[in-house]
Write an enzyme that holds these catalytic residues in place. Structure first.
Site, PDB file in Angstrom:
ATOM      1  N   PRO A   2     -14.615  -3.788 -15.622  1.00  0.00           N
ATOM      2  CA  PRO A   2     -13.910  -5.009 -15.201  1.00  0.00           C
ATOM      3  C   PRO A   2     -14.535  -6.289 -15.755  1.00  0.00           C
ATOM      4  O   PRO A   2     -15.712  -6.542 -15.557  1.00  0.00           O
ATOM      5  CB  PRO A   2     -14.016  -4.977 -13.678  1.00  0.00           C
ATOM      6  CG  PRO A   2     -14.407  -3.588 -13.333  1.00  0.00           C
ATOM      7  CD  PRO A   2     -15.183  -3.069 -14.497  1.00  0.00           C
ATOM      8  N   GLU A   3     -13.747  -7.040 -16.479  1.00  0.00           N
ATOM      9  CA  GLU A   3     -14.125  -8.382 -16.916  1.00  0.00           C
ATOM     10  C   GLU A   3     -13.157  -9.350 -16.217  1.00  0.00           C
ATOM     11  O   GLU A   3     -12.450  -8.933 -15.304  1.00  0.00           O
ATOM     12  CB  GLU A   3     -14.033  -8.480 -18.446  1.00  0.00           C
ATOM     13  CG  GLU A   3     -14.895  -7.432 -19.140  1.00  0.00           C
ATOM     14  CD  GLU A   3     -14.858  -7.478 -20.650  1.00  0.00           C
ATOM     15  OE1 GLU A   3     -14.566  -8.548 -21.217  1.00  0.00           O
ATOM     16  OE2 GLU A   3     -15.130  -6.444 -21.278  1.00  0.00           O
TER      17      GLU A   3
END
Length: 267
Positions: A2-3
């Site tokens: 996850p960014e």
DNA sequence: CTTGTGCCCTGACCGC
DNA sequence: TGCGGTCAGGGCACAA
């Protein structure tokens, strides 16, 4: 992994579902992932969820008193009424019978309870410019004070928050910049391309629901679609979509970086 | 102060 | 089928 776009989608998928709900029980299954683990359950129990916010890659669950600060790191997932399995490390039960769980295969993620003052102090120290809100001048001024390869600085969360390895590679390709390009040598046109591409790519990826490489899903369990738009990340050894030559990889601050040796030459 | 390195942790994948 | 080795990487502790 996850960014910013993935974290944003987790929040959007959860905010309407859990806001306003009262927490009646907190089960810490794996204490290692909780920062203030001894008093965590007591602090969170009986609180009401006001809303969810994002700062960089952090999820902030605002409570009627205090906040939950969550970082998903590599494989963390926040799931609303999701499947409870051997990777479930925290379960938060609501008064209406629904629940929120934190699942994380690799247990890299971290969760803490912080009061407003502690939260503000922490974010100020750790989280830099928000890509969607930063102005060009502050972006340029902050970046140009830095030494070292451009990719290293794109990954520095205290500088600009929310860019990870996937989007750093995509942003650099779109900007025609080699990941090892020395930041101090960037031209005005490079900076302006970077600024526009950071905002544009993160925005498009957010709209596409983020990138699902291995197992990312949002709070509903829905996968993203932006991986189909990736031009370089995960494409090492394949042909460049722009010039047709073979994409190469190198290491920058310990991270695999894929780039096109022609389109991203060091000038 | 900055910069670099190892670590956390598990599953997927590869060669034999 | 199994088995050992390698890789994936965000952020932090620690060393230089």
């Amino acid at each position: 992994m996850p960014e910013l776009p993935e974290v944003e989608n987790v929040i959007r998928s959860l905010v309407k579902k859990i806001s306003g709900n009262r927490i009646i029980d907190v089960e810490v299954i794996t204490p290692n992932i909780i920062y203030n683990r001894l008093e965590f359950s007591d602090l969170v129990k009986d609180k009401i969820i006001i809303t969810l916010e994002r700062r960089g890659k952090y999820i902030i669950i605002k409570l009627n008193e205090g906040n939950l600060l969550i970082h998903l790191r590599m494989t963390g997932k926040l799931l609303y009424n999701g499947e409870i399995n051997k990777h479930t490390h925290l379960k938060i039960d609501f008064i209406d019978g629904d629940y929120l769980i934190y699942n994380d295969v690799r247990k890299f993620g971290r969760i803490s309870y912080l009061n407003d003052e502690e939260l503000e102090f922490y974010l100020l120290k750790k989280v830099g410019l928000e890509p969607g809100l930063m102005e060009y001048n502050e972006f340029r001024d902050k970046l140009m004070k830095k030494n070292g390869p451009i990719k290293k600085n794109l990954l520095d969360q205290t500088l600009i928050a929310g860019i990870g390895n996937i989007y750093a590679d995509e942003i650099l390709f779109a900007s025609g910049l080699h990941p090892l390009y020395e930041t101090k040598n960037l031209l005005e046109i490079d900076l302006s391309n970077l600024y526009n591409n950071i905002r544009d790519i993160l925005d498009k990826a957010t709209i596409a629901g983020g990138s699902t490489i291995r197992d990312y899903v949002n709070g509903d369990g829905t996968a993203g679609e932006y991986q189909d738009a990736h031009k370089v990340y995960g494409h090492s050894g394949k042909e460049c979509t722009c010039c047709g030559c073979i994409l190469e990889k190198t290491k920058v601050v310990g991270r695999t970086s894929v780039y096109c040796p022609i389109c991203q030459r060091i000038r």
